[in-house]
Scaffold this active site. Structure first.
Site, PDB file in Angstrom:
ATOM      1  N   HIS A  43       0.837  -1.210   0.000  1.00  0.00           N
ATOM      2  CA  HIS A  43       0.000   0.000   0.000  1.00  0.00           C
ATOM      3  C   HIS A  43       0.873   1.263   0.000  1.00  0.00           C
ATOM      4  O   HIS A  43       0.721   2.138  -0.864  1.00  0.00           O
ATOM      5  CB  HIS A  43      -0.924  -0.020   1.230  1.00  0.00           C
ATOM      6  CG  HIS A  43      -1.824   1.168   1.345  1.00  0.00           C
ATOM      7  ND1 HIS A  43      -3.138   1.148   0.934  1.00  0.00           N
ATOM      8  CD2 HIS A  43      -1.601   2.429   1.804  1.00  0.00           C
ATOM      9  CE1 HIS A  43      -3.685   2.339   1.138  1.00  0.00           C
ATOM     10  NE2 HIS A  43      -2.776   3.138   1.674  1.00  0.00           N
ATOM     11  N   GLU A  44       1.806   1.339   0.941  1.00  0.00           N
ATOM     12  CA  GLU A  44       2.660   2.536   1.016  1.00  0.00           C
ATOM     13  C   GLU A  44       3.554   2.649  -0.219  1.00  0.00           C
ATOM     14  O   GLU A  44       3.891   3.752  -0.664  1.00  0.00           O
ATOM     15  CB  GLU A  44       3.500   2.520   2.297  1.00  0.00           C
ATOM     16  CG  GLU A  44       2.694   2.561   3.596  1.00  0.00           C
ATOM     17  CD  GLU A  44       1.635   3.647   3.656  1.00  0.00           C
ATOM     18  OE1 GLU A  44       1.823   4.724   3.041  1.00  0.00           O
ATOM     19  OE2 GLU A  44       0.595   3.420   4.306  1.00  0.00           O
ATOM     20  N   HIS A  90       1.705   4.590  -2.800  1.00  0.00           N
ATOM     21  CA  HIS A  90       1.820   6.047  -2.583  1.00  0.00           C
ATOM     22  C   HIS A  90       3.198   6.544  -3.037  1.00  0.00           C
ATOM     23  O   HIS A  90       3.320   7.580  -3.700  1.00  0.00           O
ATOM     24  CB  HIS A  90       1.651   6.375  -1.099  1.00  0.00           C
ATOM     25  CG  HIS A  90       0.240   6.287  -0.597  1.00  0.00           C
ATOM     26  ND1 HIS A  90      -0.789   7.032  -1.133  1.00  0.00           N
ATOM     27  CD2 HIS A  90      -0.322   5.561   0.406  1.00  0.00           C
ATOM     28  CE1 HIS A  90      -1.924   6.775  -0.471  1.00  0.00           C
ATOM     29  NE2 HIS A  90      -1.660   5.880   0.455  1.00  0.00           N
ATOM     30  N   GLU A 135      -4.766   7.739  -2.997  1.00  0.00           N
ATOM     31  CA  GLU A 135      -5.283   6.483  -2.449  1.00  0.00           C
ATOM     32  C   GLU A 135      -5.618   5.496  -3.567  1.00  0.00           C
ATOM     33  O   GLU A 135      -5.523   4.280  -3.373  1.00  0.00           O
ATOM     34  CB  GLU A 135      -6.494   6.779  -1.563  1.00  0.00           C
ATOM     35  CG  GLU A 135      -6.877   5.670  -0.612  1.00  0.00           C
ATOM     36  CD  GLU A 135      -5.840   5.396   0.481  1.00  0.00           C
ATOM     37  OE1 GLU A 135      -4.857   6.148   0.628  1.00  0.00           O
ATOM     38  OE2 GLU A 135      -6.016   4.389   1.201  1.00  0.00           O
TER      39      GLU A 135
HETATM   40 ZN    ZN Z   1      -3.103   5.252   1.859  1.00  0.00          ZN
END
Ligand code: ZN
Length: 497
Positions: A261-262, A265, A291
């Site tokens: 997830h990170e 980003h 997101e």
């Molecule tokens: Zn996030």
């Protein structure tokens, strides 16, 4: 064009200072000596004062009024759009109010953490009431002269998702909810329930695995680094984009999926056109688009049947035989298990958005003044029981679980679901364009997907408004259909519906 050149030079220094301030925050969460906190608070405040003074500098207004916008190219006009928006926001809010919001929210974080540890909403309610009051005051100042149609929630939302409105999101979410609820009910009532992955998982091996996964998902460690922190996050733009991770010996999926997830980003920030470095276009365009990148990495790609088939082999190599055996369908089920729970950040793909929708409605009511902060816990618990069929047992499992409102982030929550909706749209368009996608993911090869996202979304940075960017990338205006179709198809397979 000297006015434009002067403005951009001034902005470049402001962008550089903002990166420095962000790195102080990273340092605080990772390697700062524990007893340094009081000095760091003063350092951070000093940086904020410098940044605030620059963002409200009257020279910006003078430059903006002298620039002939018609003589600028698309990049120049996009830069002006960002600079004007931020200048207007910064100058409409009186310095006294901005300072008080900073002070009260900084104090509130300590009170929130204590109230949460003691499950004592009443201890937090007075400071929450003060924060809501200040945010309403800020919103009213931002609405001066009829801006944002005079809607206070929209004025706050615009800071995180330019161009979005509360009414527009409410309509989108209303069309999302019925199919999500129906899917959740079918899944939880299904006869076939996948077993969780159980066992103990060496934490050093988890760190080694997550570092390999981050690189496999395109994270450039020459321009980044991975450290441990209590809460995973990503930080920075351009040539220095850092992420953090955490491990739990009982749950390797926590480390694996929060890292991916990170990475989503961070890769977004790393892939932005280097020509935009240290300019207003040199960072992700909105929280929702940000997101969408982290979610599509984590969910549509890394939780997919093809990729989890490959991941299963990697995990068996890292940790030894798995409780799911060598059954790739069972492993896919374990990765995507749906189960009842109170906590948003631990929620599965089916229920996650229901947690967000609830927060969106409650915070809109608080900003509208129809829900008093002191009544939040009661309203939360009633709503949670109606939406999830479970009574909240304590405040830390209820309205005190998230930090957002204690730091004054009103208008932030809906960007999580908007990001999921955008991710759904992007994934559908990606599949249409890349017939080889599944075969590549089954071999652990993310390159086709990453190349598509970098080209269609990431490289543009702040060049386009969020909804325009998604429409350009996918060929259609954003809507909830692709996300819902994706979820229904995926979970019908896992739960044999
Ligand atoms: Zn996030």
């Amino acid at each position: 064009m000297t006015a434009y050149r002067e403005l951009m030079e001034f902005e470049r220094t402001t962008c550089a200072l903002a990166q420095v301030a962000g790195r102080l925050g990273w340092d605080q969460e990772t390697v700062m000596p524990r007893a340094a906190a009081p000095q760091r608070a003063e350092e951070a405040e000093a940086m904020e004062q410098v940044l605030h003074a620059r963002r409200t500098d009257p020279r910006i207004g003078a430059w903006l009024s002298r620039i002939d916008e018609g003589a600028l190219d698309a990049v120049g006009r996009a830069n002006l759009r960002h600079i004007r928006r931020r200048y207007e926001r910064a100058t409409r809010v009186p310095a006294r109010l901005a300072g008080e919001i900073a002070r009260v929210t900084s104090e509130a974080q300590v009170l929130w953490a204590e109230a949460r540890a003691g499950d004592d909403f009443a201890a937090f309610a007075p400071v929450l009431a003060r924060i809501v009051e200040l945010k309403r005051e800020e919103a009213a100042a931002l609405c001066a002269g009829g801006a944002f149609g005079g809607d206070p929630y929209d004025a706050l939302l615009d800071d995180y998702e330019p161009g979005a409105t509360g009414a527009g999101l409410a309509e989108m979410f209303a069309s999302l909810r019925p199919r999500l609820v129906a899917l959740r009910d079918r899944v939880l009532g299904a006869a076939h329930q996948p077993a969780p992955l159980t066992g103990r998982f060496d934490e050093a091996a988890q760190l080694a695995l997550t570092a390999r996964l981050a690189e496999r998902f395109g994270y450039d460690l020459a321009h980044g680094r991975i450290d441990r922190a209590v809460h995973p996050f990503s930080s920075g733009s351009g040539l220095d984009v850092r992420i953090t991770t955490r491990t739990d010996p009982d749950d390797p999926f926590g480390a694996v999926y929060s890292t991916i997830h990170e990475t989503g980003h961070a890769v977004y920030e790393q892939k932005i056109d280097r020509a935009f470095l240290l300019t207003p276009l040199g960072q992700g365009v909105s929280m929702g688009v940000h997101e969408s990148q982290s979610r599509i990495f984590e969910n549509q790609l890394a939780r997919s049947r093809p990729f989890t088939g490959w991941l299963m082999g990697e995990m068996a190599r890292a940790f030894g035989p798995l409780s799911t055996g060598e059954d790739a369908e069972a492993f896919f089920g374990a990765v995507n298990r749906v189960y009842p729970g109170f906590i948003r950040t631990e929620a599965d793909e089916v229920q996650y958005n229901l947690h967000v929708l609830m927060r969106f409605d409650l915070e809109r009511e608080m900003i509208a003044g129809t829900l008093a902060a002191k009544d939040l816990e009661e309203a939360w618990n009633a709503r949670f029981e109606a939406d999830f069929g479970v009574r909240v047992d304590r405040a830390s499992n209820g309205c005190l679980q998230d930090v957002h409102w204690s730091v004054g982030l009103f208008g932030y929550f809906p960007t999580y679901t908007l990001g999921n909706v955008y991710a759904g749209c992007l994934y559908r368009a990606m599949r249409d364009d890349l017939p080889e996608l599944d075969a590549a993911l089954a071999a652990g090869d993310t390159a086709p997907a990453l190349g598509w996202l970098a080209e269609r979304v990431q490289r543009h940075g702040g060049l386009y408004e969020p909804a325009v960017l998604i429409e350009r990338a996918t060929g259609a205006a954003p809507g909830v259909g692709p996300l819902l179709d994706y979820l229904e198809e995926k979970f019908a397979r896992i739960y044999r519906l």
